[in-house]
Design an enzyme around this catalytic site. Sequence first.
Site, mmCIF file in Angstrom:
data_model
loop_
_atom_site.group_PDB
_atom_site.id
_atom_site.type_symbol
_atom_site.label_atom_id
_atom_site.label_comp_id
_atom_site.label_asym_id
_atom_site.label_seq_id
_atom_site.Cartn_x
_atom_site.Cartn_y
_atom_site.Cartn_z
ATOM 1 N N PRO A 2 0.826 -1.208 0.000
ATOM 2 C CA PRO A 2 0.000 0.000 0.000
ATOM 3 C C PRO A 2 0.856 1.252 0.000
ATOM 4 O O PRO A 2 1.964 1.260 0.524
ATOM 5 C CB PRO A 2 -0.781 -0.113 1.312
ATOM 6 N N GLU A 3 0.344 2.302 -0.605
ATOM 7 C CA GLU A 3 0.997 3.588 -0.534
ATOM 8 C C GLU A 3 0.294 4.431 0.518
ATOM 9 O O GLU A 3 -0.726 4.029 1.081
ATOM 10 C CB GLU A 3 1.005 4.246 -1.911
ATOM 11 N N ARG A 125 0.216 -14.014 2.929
ATOM 12 C CA ARG A 125 1.634 -14.303 2.701
ATOM 13 C C ARG A 125 2.508 -14.116 3.939
ATOM 14 O O ARG A 125 3.709 -14.341 3.896
ATOM 15 C CB ARG A 125 2.153 -13.433 1.545
#
Length: 294
Positions: A2-3, A125
């Site tokens: 994410p930014e 993950r």
Amino acid sequence: MPELPEVETVRRGLEGLIVGLKITRVRCIDSPKSFPNNPADVREFLYGARVVAIRRRAKVLLIELDNDYTLVIHLKMTGQLVYRGEQVFGAGHPNDSLVGELPDRSTRVDITFDDGSHLYFNDQRKFGWMKLHPTLEVPNIDFMQRVGPEPLEEAFTSNEFIPRVRRRSNTTIKAAILDQTVLAGVGNIYADESLWGAKIHPATRVRELTDEQLALLLHEIKYVMNLSIEKGGSTDRNYVNAEGKRGSYIDFARVFRREGQSCPRCDTIIKKTRVAGRGTHVCPQCQQEHGDIA
């Protein structure tokens, strides 16, 4: 990953839901590296603690507690935060865990509040994490020591931005603004968009740019990030906003992922190249290349 605008939309969603709630139980499921905390510290400093604020530093979320401890959270690539109570929302990587029954096989942490609601941290993950720190020590975390200033702070102006960028005078401007030690939270999407807005080719060396061009670039960085927050982030693929909806900013992107399409400013066909090791979108007409390109 994410930014900054994606993480900010998550922060705003959590702020409206869990501030004021007391933690009554915390359960780490299956993956200790997702919740690398001493069980004794969890019992002493999380159980019974009340959430007083949700903050963000760069791409990291900070859940501050009334006992001067903070839960520091990094979603990484596939992390989710899903709240289930009278209201329901999912924030993070868009898969069925946002709407399905929880906990499920991707759930790493289950936090229960005093009103019976839950905050689930899911991560397929297992790259993300939740770490408990004394609030006073949070600024001393290695990540916090290295990360640059927040671009959206009103106090962060071109007077500070320009000298920071010029420390990277021999590198490309895209590499400079992607460097998290120069500026916090600017990722590939917002680098391409802001450079297009400022009419700067991403491969231009910092030393070739005037102070006026750099001041305009900061203006564009602030503009595209604020627009993205307003639209719920750029999360057409990997992230959704705090209401569990995909962000819509990417629909309004002017250059990113528009290769082969017309530039909205001059109608020249947008091209995709590679700069600073990243896929890069440019308008060959609006963003003229300089002589020293790498």
